[in-house]
Each structure stands twice: as C-alpha cells, then as structure tokens.
Design a protein around this motif. Structure first.
Motif, mmCIF file in Angstrom:
data_model
loop_
_atom_site.group_PDB
_atom_site.id
_atom_site.type_symbol
_atom_site.label_atom_id
_atom_site.label_comp_id
_atom_site.label_asym_id
_atom_site.label_seq_id
_atom_site.Cartn_x
_atom_site.Cartn_y
_atom_site.Cartn_z
ATOM 1 N N ILE A 1 38.041 44.889 35.638
ATOM 2 C CA ILE A 1 39.048 44.235 35.125
ATOM 3 C C ILE A 1 38.886 42.651 35.247
ATOM 4 O O ILE A 1 39.284 41.881 34.465
ATOM 5 C CB ILE A 1 40.409 44.333 35.864
ATOM 6 C CG1 ILE A 1 41.449 43.885 34.809
ATOM 7 C CG2 ILE A 1 40.586 44.315 37.250
ATOM 8 C CD1 ILE A 1 42.839 44.560 35.508
ATOM 9 N N GLY A 2 38.167 42.373 36.183
ATOM 10 C CA GLY A 2 37.646 40.793 36.550
ATOM 11 C C GLY A 2 36.982 40.433 35.260
ATOM 12 O O GLY A 2 37.253 39.380 34.751
ATOM 13 N N ASN A 3 35.930 41.027 34.771
ATOM 14 C CA ASN A 3 35.369 40.778 33.481
ATOM 15 C C ASN A 3 35.948 40.425 32.422
ATOM 16 O O ASN A 3 35.957 39.275 31.718
ATOM 17 C CB ASN A 3 34.320 42.072 33.258
ATOM 18 C CG ASN A 3 33.370 41.991 34.230
ATOM 19 O OD1 ASN A 3 32.895 41.144 35.084
ATOM 20 N ND2 ASN A 3 32.587 43.369 34.418
ATOM 21 N N LEU A 4 37.313 41.369 32.195
ATOM 22 C CA LEU A 4 38.001 40.810 31.048
ATOM 23 C C LEU A 4 38.749 39.656 31.389
ATOM 24 O O LEU A 4 39.151 39.141 30.225
ATOM 25 C CB LEU A 4 39.086 42.338 30.701
ATOM 26 C CG LEU A 4 38.259 43.624 30.317
ATOM 27 C CD1 LEU A 4 39.313 44.740 30.336
ATOM 28 C CD2 LEU A 4 37.586 43.399 29.145
ATOM 29 N N ALA A 5 39.211 39.517 32.681
ATOM 30 C CA ALA A 5 39.919 38.435 33.024
ATOM 31 C C ALA A 5 39.322 37.289 32.637
ATOM 32 O O ALA A 5 39.873 36.042 32.267
ATOM 33 C CB ALA A 5 40.553 38.530 34.278
#
Length: 600
Positions: free
Chosen positions: A229-233
């Motif tokens: 989810i950090g990549n999407l953020a």
C-alpha cells in the motif's frame, strides 16, 4: 491399494452428475490399479517420481483391461494415482482454456503440456486442478452452465459475471488491506441490502489476492492489486486512475504491531521498541494518505482491540492518532468495540470498528455516526455454537481430507448454515484437510488426556500427564500461555480464529464428534480428536463453502484468520445501504459538497 479403491467407490457414490460405477467396473478398476502397482516403471502405486515414463503408454495399458475405457484410464492416472500431468484430450484442453491455463492456439508437445505442468507445480495448487481434470470426464462439456461444479473456475463465468455487472448503478467501495476478501464478500453479496461495486482491492499477500480474484469473479482482474500500500500511496496518479470515483473505503491495516500481545512480544526482546515507530504501525498513515487522495464520503476501518490500548507506559493510543489524522481530512469519526458473536458469528471475536463521514460544517455527520452504530449493533445476543457452525461437514480423522473432497455429511444443515447460505453453491467440500499430528505426545494428549475445555495448564497441574506439556505454563498464581494446547467445546462458540493456525492447531483441538457432540459408541474414534481444518476455520469465520482458498495449506489458515467475517461485513453493508437509500447519508454528502463550494 486400499486408499485408491476406497476413493473409487467414494467418488462413484458421491459426485453428482457422474455415471455410477457398478461393482463389476469397480473390480476392473481395482485390477488396473494392481497392474500399475506391479509395473516395473513404478514404485508401489504412485507415479509422481516417474515423469519420464510415457503416460500415454500407461493409459493404453490401463485401457487393455476389459471394461476400462478412455475416460476411466485418464481418471486413474490423474486422480487415483496423483500423476501431475495434463493429457492432450479435447475435452480437458477445452477446460484448460476456460481456466486460463492454455491459450486457444496452444497445442501440446508430444502429448505433454510441460510448461503448464511446471507452472501448476510452482503455484502449489496441482491437486485442485487434477481433481478438476478427473471431474471433467464425467461432467457436461458446457463448463459454464449453472449446474456444473466447475463453473466458478472458468473464464467464461468471470466474463459473464462482469458483463452482467456493467451498466448497473451501485455505490462504489475500495477495499484496502483486502486479504482474502471477507469484508468485500459481505459488501458484494447484496442479500440483506444493496450490492456494492468494488472499484479496487489491494493487498500485498499474493496467495490472498489469488483467493480474492477467484471468489469475486464479477471484479475485473486489474482491479485486484497485489502490491504494498505504500507503493500506491507514493503513486497517487495511478491510484486515482484505478478508482476515480469512490463512495466508501473499507479495510484495516494489519494488526500485529497494534495488538497488546504484539507489543509485549516485541518489548520482551527490545527495551527500546516502540509501537509508534514500528513500520507496521505506519501502515495506517498510508491508509490516511490514500483517503486524502480518494476523498470517499464514508470510511469503515476494522482493527484489533489493542488499537485502543495505551502504548507502553504512556497514555497515547493508536486509535487517537488515527482519528486525529482523519479529522484533519474533514472526517467526523467514532469507533466501537464490537463482539462478533452478537451477530451470530460462532466465535468470540472482539474487533474495533471505526466509522467516519466526510464533512466540513454542521453537526449532522456526528449524529449520523451515532445512528450508524445504534443501528449496527443488535439489541440481543445470538450465540452460535461450534456444533451448529460445522454441521454437515465431513467428519475427518487425522491426516484425512484434501483440497477437494466429494460429498457432505448426512443430515440437515443447522439454522446458522441455512440462514447464511453457507452450504449453497457447491456439492464438493474445499480446503478440508486435517493435520497429521505426527508427534506421539500430541496424539496421547488429544486422544486420552484432554477433555473439552481443558488447556495446557490443566494438563500440567491437574493430571498425571504433566510431562507431556513441554513448555512453561507458569504457576497457579501467575499462569501464562495456558491456551497453547486447548480442546474446544462443541456446544460453545469458538475462541477467536487467528492467523497463528498456520503454525499449528494445538489451541483449536476439535474433540471426536461421535463421543462429545452426537455420542455413538459404534462410531467413536479418538483419531477424530485433532486440530480444525481450514474449511472448519472458514465456517467459524462465516465464509460460505463455495469460497475456495488458494495457496499453500498454511497460507489458507493465515488468510482465514486475518479476515473480517463476511457476515459482519454484510451487516455493515446493509446498514450503510439503508442510510443511502433513505437519503440520510446522501444528505450529508450534499451538505458537504455545498460547504466545499462555499469555501472555494
């Protein structure tokens, strides 16, 4: 040979739509198996270590037995003998195309789909596909029909579901940290309320997203993302393209670092450890960041009770940090500690549910948040027992079962199973494999020592078999790790289903059904006292039997333990649906839009 011949007779009796094998045919199949057992290219009756043997020759040899036709020979190779190959057969090749494992233009190489066989082995689900290959010989050629057990595995079914869903107006939801999809399943069933459209589902566990895709055929493949989810953020433009218009965001960051047990475990190893600085705690910050990007009108966040507990020796609570961050984004929020058993879910499972409404002015959102929880939580408790939850599942002994087994237990399903339609949609039983429990001390504990309700502490200090408990259970004044071994009660709800089941099931020992649930001295067998199976864990989490968990055996347990019970998800969706249809929350959305325009 006993296991193979028993399989022949069992499948002959229990698989609907399949031709019934008479006694003569069964005898011929037994003879064929005996020939293979004595075949000079085999060891015993398994061919899995002899992939160099031309299996076409073995199939022809089987066909030489009177009464064994082409379909029976393939079934013997693929199912009874567990040979990890796919034959070049028109009907089965058609199924492979349906499953997306072959392209329409692909042709086998010398009768072998070598690349496909390798990929299936790497995906660790060959047993499931071999069972399907065996079944297809006795099934209609139209695998997408409503009566075919294979329907949910086919691409045509997925396409049909997605085409049907096109053009329908539904509220949209994004599921962050979606896992295997328990919460989404509650939002997409549409049985007790409106059906929601999943705009995007995200999780970094590949086995979990495989399971999610398989069980949500109405959601296009690209809308289920296996990603951190950090990549999407950090790539908000891409994220907005995936889910441009969102009404609701649901999900909860992984809870290990936020739980009281997690904190104590880390603290014991490192005095400088801080939950606030734990990278897993920062996941909620990514969650908040994505909310800022998507700007949904409503949010639902689920997490463990420990999120409300003070961190270490401080007065700081993670839930306070979360709500403060959401407030800065314009959300009015509140949370409640929910006892899942009050919703009829057959386990003691306390979870924190946070609900938020996006607003900038007025007090109406706060009233709506309060109304949501007043409507959500039942006035009366509804207790469901393990016995009711596991009704009509096959009663297994240790090391019995498998990824796919035929049939169900005789007898009527319980009201809990019927009301929630857990047994509908399939006539097979998936993910129902019992552990072997090979250690002699465990078998002794389960079979002869423990009674329902007993745990490791009881054995250590209350029986003559205390030496079998080889870990520290503390003292009477200061007990610890009491439930590392625990035998369940059939007539009580289960303890919280946890992801630790992937390690062992010693704290979820199911006592022999025919001794404690439905006493029958003619059927009692202490080998049925064993850890619960993934399917039993799924029932206790309120997953339907048609929900197939992909990935390794241990991963199946992890996915189930980490999931939000679908029945709870369905209840939340129902309440939100009522608000939306009544216009209450829609009114809040309108007020928010007006306020935003006036601010501009």
């Amino acid at each position: 040979m006993a296991a193979e011949t028993e399989t022949i007779e069992q499948i002959s009796r229990n698989v609907p739509g399949r031709r019934v094998l008479d006694a003569a045919t069964i005898a011929e199949l037994r003879e064929a198996l005996s020939m293979l057992r004595d075949h000079r290219y085999t060891e015993g009756y398994t061919l899995t270590s002899h992939s160099t043997v031309a299996y076409e020759l073995l199939k022809e040899m089987l066909e030489s037995v009177p009464g064994i036709d082409d379909a029976s020979a393939w079934w013997l190779l693929l199912t009874a003998l567990d040979k990890p190959v796919w034959p070049a057969d028109r009907q089965i090749d058609g199924l492979l195309v349906e499953l997306g494992l072959l392209g329409p233009e692909d042709t086998p190489e010398n009768g072998r789909h070598r690349k496909l066989e390798s990929e299936l082995s790497n995906r660790q689900i060959p047993a499931l596909h071999r069972a399907l290959a065996g079944h297809v010989n006795y099934c209609s050629e139209d695998h997408a029909t409503t009566d075919c057990e294979l329907k949910q595995f086919t691409l045509s079914h997925r396409i049909d579901r997605q085409v049907t869903a096109e053009g329908t107006e539904k509220p949209t939801v994004v599921d962050l940290f979606c896992g295997a999809g328990g919460l989404s399943h509650g939002f997409t069933r549409g049985v007790t309320g409106p059906e929601f459209d999943v705009a995007l589902a995200v999780d970094e566990d590949e086995a979990a997203t495989d399971t999610y895709r398989h069980n949500h055929p109405e959601i296009p493949h690209q809308k289920v993302r296996c990603d951190d989810i950090g990549n999407l953020a950090e790539n908000t433009d891409e994220f907005e393209d995936l889910a441009p218009d969102v009404d609701l965001v649901v999900g909860g960051p992984p809870c290990q670092a936020l739980s009281v047990a997690g904190y104590r475990s880390r603290r014991s190893d490192d005095d400088s450890y801080s939950v606030i600085d734990d990278p897993r705690t920062e996941l909620y910050q990514h969650y908040v960041s994505l909310l800022d990007t998507l700007e949904p009108q409503y949010i639902i966040m689920e997490n463990v009770e420990g999120i409300r507990s003070p961190v270490g020796d401080s007065d700081r609570r993670v839930i306070d940090d979360v709500e403060a961050a959401l407030s800065e984004l314009g959300y009015t929020t509140d949370h409640r500690l929910i006892d899942c058993s009050r919703f009829g879910i057959p386990q003691e499972r306390d979870r924190v549910i946070l609900f938020g409404v996006r607003s900038k002015t007025g007090s109406e959102p706060a009233e709506l948040v309060t109304e949501f929880f007043e409507t959500l939580i039942p006035d009366t408790e509804t207790e469901t027992t393990i016995h009711q939850a596991l009704s009509n599942l096959p009663r297994l002994r240790r090391d019995e079962g498998g990824d796919v087994i035929a049939g169900r237990q005789r007898g009527r399903a319980s009201k809990f199973v019927r009301d929630n339609e857990l047994h509908s949609g399939t006539r097979l039983t998936y993910n129902h494999q019992a552990r072997e429990h090979p250690m002699a001390k465990d078998q002794k504990l389960f079979s002869d020592v423990m009674e329902p309700g007993d745990n490791g502490w009881d054995v250590k200090y209350g029986t003559e078999y205390g030496h079998l408990i080889e870990y520290d259970v503390g003292t009477e004044e200061n007990p610890k790790f009491k439930d590392k071994y625990r035998m369940l009660h059939w007539d009580e709800p289960s303890p919280t289903i946890v992801a630790h089941l992937e390690k062992d099931a010693n704290s979820f020992i199911l006592p022999d059904y025919y001794e404690y649930a439905r006493p029958d001295v003619t059927k009692q067998d202490s080998a049925r006292s064993r850890g619960i199976t993934p399917r039993e864990a799924a029932r206790l989490q309120s997953f339907p039997d048609s929900y197939v968990f992909l990935g390794p055996f241990t991963s199946q347990f992890r996915q189930i333990g980490n999931a939000v019970p679908p029945v709870l998800g369905e209840r939340i969706a129902s309440v939100l649906g009522e608000f939306i249809s009544d216009g209450s929350l829609a009114a809040a959305s309108t007020s928010d839009s007006i306020a935003a325009k006036s601010d501009d």
